[in-house]
Design an enzyme around this catalytic site. Structure first.
Site, PDB file in Angstrom:
ATOM      1  N   GLU A  35     -20.650  49.676  -4.596  1.00  0.00           N
ATOM      2  CA  GLU A  35     -20.241  48.421  -3.935  1.00  0.00           C
ATOM      3  C   GLU A  35     -20.505  47.212  -4.835  1.00  0.00           C
ATOM      4  OE1 GLU A  35     -21.381  48.071   0.203  1.00  0.00           O
ATOM      5  OE2 GLU A  35     -21.444  45.885   0.055  1.00  0.00           O
ATOM      6  N   LYS A 218     -27.880  48.317   7.421  1.00  0.00           N
ATOM      7  CA  LYS A 218     -26.953  48.845   6.403  1.00  0.00           C
ATOM      8  C   LYS A 218     -27.137  48.070   5.107  1.00  0.00           C
ATOM      9  CE  LYS A 218     -22.908  49.180   4.060  1.00  0.00           C
ATOM     10  NZ  LYS A 218     -22.493  48.375   2.898  1.00  0.00           N
ATOM     11  N   ASP A 234     -33.229  62.383  -2.027  1.00  0.00           N
ATOM     12  CA  ASP A 234     -32.382  62.738  -0.887  1.00  0.00           C
ATOM     13  C   ASP A 234     -32.250  61.509   0.026  1.00  0.00           C
ATOM     14  OD1 ASP A 234     -31.277  63.694   1.438  1.00  0.00           O
ATOM     15  OD2 ASP A 234     -32.508  65.505   1.518  1.00  0.00           O
ATOM     16  N   HIS A 360     -18.411  37.347  -2.810  1.00  0.00           N
ATOM     17  CA  HIS A 360     -17.754  38.647  -2.964  1.00  0.00           C
ATOM     18  C   HIS A 360     -16.380  38.536  -3.612  1.00  0.00           C
ATOM     19  CE1 HIS A 360     -19.897  41.589  -0.028  1.00  0.00           C
ATOM     20  NE2 HIS A 360     -20.731  40.969  -0.822  1.00  0.00           N
TER      21      HIS A 360
HETATM   22  C1  MEV Z   1     -22.552  44.507   3.243  1.00  0.00           C
HETATM   23  O1  MEV Z   1     -22.499  45.709   2.495  1.00  0.00           O
HETATM   24  C2  MEV Z   1     -23.931  44.276   3.803  1.00  0.00           C
HETATM   25  C3  MEV Z   1     -24.077  43.093   4.772  1.00  0.00           C
HETATM   26  O2  MEV Z   1     -23.115  43.210   5.826  1.00  0.00           O
HETATM   27  C4  MEV Z   1     -25.468  43.144   5.321  1.00  0.00           C
HETATM   28  C5  MEV Z   1     -25.736  42.162   6.444  1.00  0.00           C
HETATM   29  O3  MEV Z   1     -24.803  41.777   7.158  1.00  0.00           O
HETATM   30  O4  MEV Z   1     -26.935  41.826   6.609  1.00  0.00           O
HETATM   31  C6  MEV Z   1     -23.807  41.789   4.068  1.00  0.00           C
END
Ligand code: MEV
Length: 403
Positions: A35, A218, A234, A360
Site C-alpha cells: 500500500e 486496520k 505469521d 495519498h
Molecule cells: C488506510 O489504509 C488506513 C486508514 O483508513 C486508517 C484509519 O482510518 O485510521 C487511514
C-alpha cells in the site's frame, strides 16, 4: 521449499521505516507492504515522536497457551480438581523441548476452564502455559498439547478432543507509549492544540464505535503486518489474536488510547498501544527465508546482533540494556507495537486535519501511471499531469503515455 505446489514467487516491495527512536535506541525498520504511503506516513510519525524523545516500550514474558479439550466427563468438578492436583506431573509430561528448557522456557503452569453449555454439551478446557522464548511457539505448544493428552484422559476419566495452541495469546503482549507536546503538531494551517484534541476525539470515536474501530485498527495493522511480513512472522496469527483482544470486554474497540495531558502551553498528546504479539526471531520462516534473515539483521535482532545505540543515549541506562533484553522475540514484539502506534498516529493526524486523500493523491497517481505502462521518468511526469487535471484514471494515463 516453504509450501506445496509452488508455481512461482510473489514479491512485495520492502521499504524501511525511518526515524525511529525506541527506548533511546535508533532503529531502521524493514516493512513489506503493497500500500502506497504506509512507509512514508510511519516515518513521518516516527520523526515527530523523535523530537519528543521517541517511543517507550514493554512486554510480558513470551508465554503461549496450548488448549486441550476434554469431553464426556461424568463429574466436571471432580475432573477439574484432579487435573489441578496433578499440575506438576502434567507440566513434566508437557516439557517436550530440552532446548527450550535450557533457555529458561518451557511449560510454566496450567489452568482449567469450564464450558458447561456448548452446542456439543459440557466440556473442560485445559490450558498449558508455555514460555516459548524467542520462538513464535506454535510447534512447541502443539507438541506439548499432544504429549499430555493421554495423561489428561487418564487423570480426568474423559476423552480428549482438540490439542492446539490458542492464537489469542493474551499472556504474550507488548506495548508502546509516546508523549508529544502540542507545539510539535503546529502547522501554518492548524494550531497544535487543535490537532491533538482532534486526535484524542478520533480515538474516542474508535473506542465507542466498532465500525470506526475496525478501520482504526486496520490502520494499525498497515504497520504491524508490514514488519511481521518482512521478518517472516505469521501475521494471520497476530491479526486473529489482536482482533479478539480488541473485543475482550464484549465490544470491538480501538486498540489504542490517545488523550490530551496537561494544559495551556504544556499540553501534550499521550498515546499507547498494547496488543498480543506472538512473534519469533528463531524457527519458521524467520530463518529459512533469506530476506527475513536480513530484516532481523537490520533490526539488530539476529542472534549475534544487537540494537544500535542512539548518539543521545550512549553511556546512559538506555544503552546499558543493549545486548540483553534488547534482542530476540520480545524486542521484536516491542518494535512491532511501536510501528503500530506510529502508523495510527500518522493516520489520525491526517484524518484530524487535512484528511488522507491529499497525501495519498501523488502516490495513487504514480501507481496509476505504472499500471498504464509508464516507466522511468514518465511515471512522475504522467502522475503530475493526472493530478493537475484532477482525474486519476488509468485510461487517461494511457492516453498521456501514447502522446
Ligand atoms: C488506510 O489504509 C488506513 C486508514 O483508513 C486508517 C484509519 O482510518 O485510521 C487511514
Amino acid at each position: 521449499m516453504m509450501i506445496e505446489n509452488v508455481v512461482g514467487r510473489f514479491s512485495l516491495p520492502l521499504g524501511i521505516g525511518a526515524n525511529f527512536l525506541i527506548d533511546g535506541l535508533d532503529y531502521l525498520i524493514p516493512m513489506a507492504v503493497e500500500e502506497p504511503s504506509v512507509v512514508a506516513a510511519v516515518s513521518s510519525a516516527a520523526l515527530l515522536a523523535r523530537t519528543a524523545g521517541g517511543f517507550y516500550t514493554g512486554s510480558t514474558d513470551p508465554v503461549m497457551i496450548a488448549q486441550i479439550q476434554v469431553l464426556d466427563l461424568a463429574d466436571m468438578g471432580k475432573a477439574k480438581r484432579a487435573i489441578l492436583a496433578s499440575r506438576e506431573e502434567i507440566l513434566a509430561c508437557a516439557d517436550t523441548s530440552p532446548s527450550l528448557s535450557r533457555l529458561g522456557g518451557g511449560p510454566q503452569g496450567i489452568e482449567v476452564r469450564d464450558l458447561p453449555d456448548t452446542p456439543a454439551g459440557p466440556m473442560l478446557i485445559v490450558h498449558l502455559m508455555i514460555d516459548c522464548r524467542d520462538a513464535m511457539g506454535a510447534n512447541a505448544a502443539n507438541t506439548s498439547a499432544e504429549a499430555v493428552a493421554p495423561l489428561i484422559e487418564q487423570i480426568s476419566g474423559g476423552r480428549v478432543g482438540l490439542r492446539i495452541l490458542s492464537n489469542l495469546s493474551d499472556r504474550r503482549r507488548a506495548w508502546a507509549e509516546v508523549e508529544i507536546p502540542a507545539k510539535a503538531f503546529e502547522s501554518d494551517d492548524f494550531p497544535g492544540r487543535e490537532v491533538i484534541q482532534g486526535i484524542a476525539e478520533a480515538n474516542a470515536f474508535a473506542v465507542a464505535d466498532p465500525y470506526r474501530a475496525t478501520t482504526h485498527n486496520k490502520g494499525i495493522f498497515n504497520g504491524v503486518d508490514a514488519v511481521l511480513l518482512a521478518t517472516g512472522n505469521d501475521w494471520r496469527a497476530v491479526e486473529a489474536g489482536a482482533h479478539a483482544w480488541a473485543a475482550r470486554d464484549g465490544q470491538y474497540r480501538a486498540l489504542t488510547d490517545w488523550h490530551v495531558r496537561g494544559c495551556g502551553d504544556f499540553e501534550t498528546l499521550y498515546g499507547r498501544l498494547e496488543l498480543p504479539l506472538a512473534v519469533g526471531t528463531v524457527g519458521g520462516a524467520t530463518r529459512s527465508h533469506a530476506s527475513a534473515g536480513v530484516a532481523l539483521k537490520i533490526l539488530g535482532l539476529d542472534v549475534e546482533g544487537q540494537g544500535r545505540i542512539a548518539p543521545e543515549s550512549r553511556g546512559s541506562a538506555g544503552g546499558a540494556e543493549v545486548g540483553s533484553d534488547r534482542r530476540g522475540a520480545r524486542r521484536l514484539s516491542e518494535i512491532v507495537a511501536v510501528v503500530g502506534l506510529a502508523q495510527n498516529l500518522a493516520a489520525l493526524r491526517a484524518l484530524a486535519t487535512t484528511g488522507i486523500q491529499k497525501g495519498h493523491m501523488r502516490l495513487h497517481a504514480r501507481q496509476v501511471a505504472v499500471a498504464a505502462g509508464a516507466g522511468g521518468e514518465a511515471v512522475e511526469r504522467i502522475a503530475g499531469q493526472l493530478i493537475a487535471e484532477g482525474s486519476i484514471r488509468v485510461e487517461r494515463a494511457k492516453e498521456l503515455l501514447r502522446q
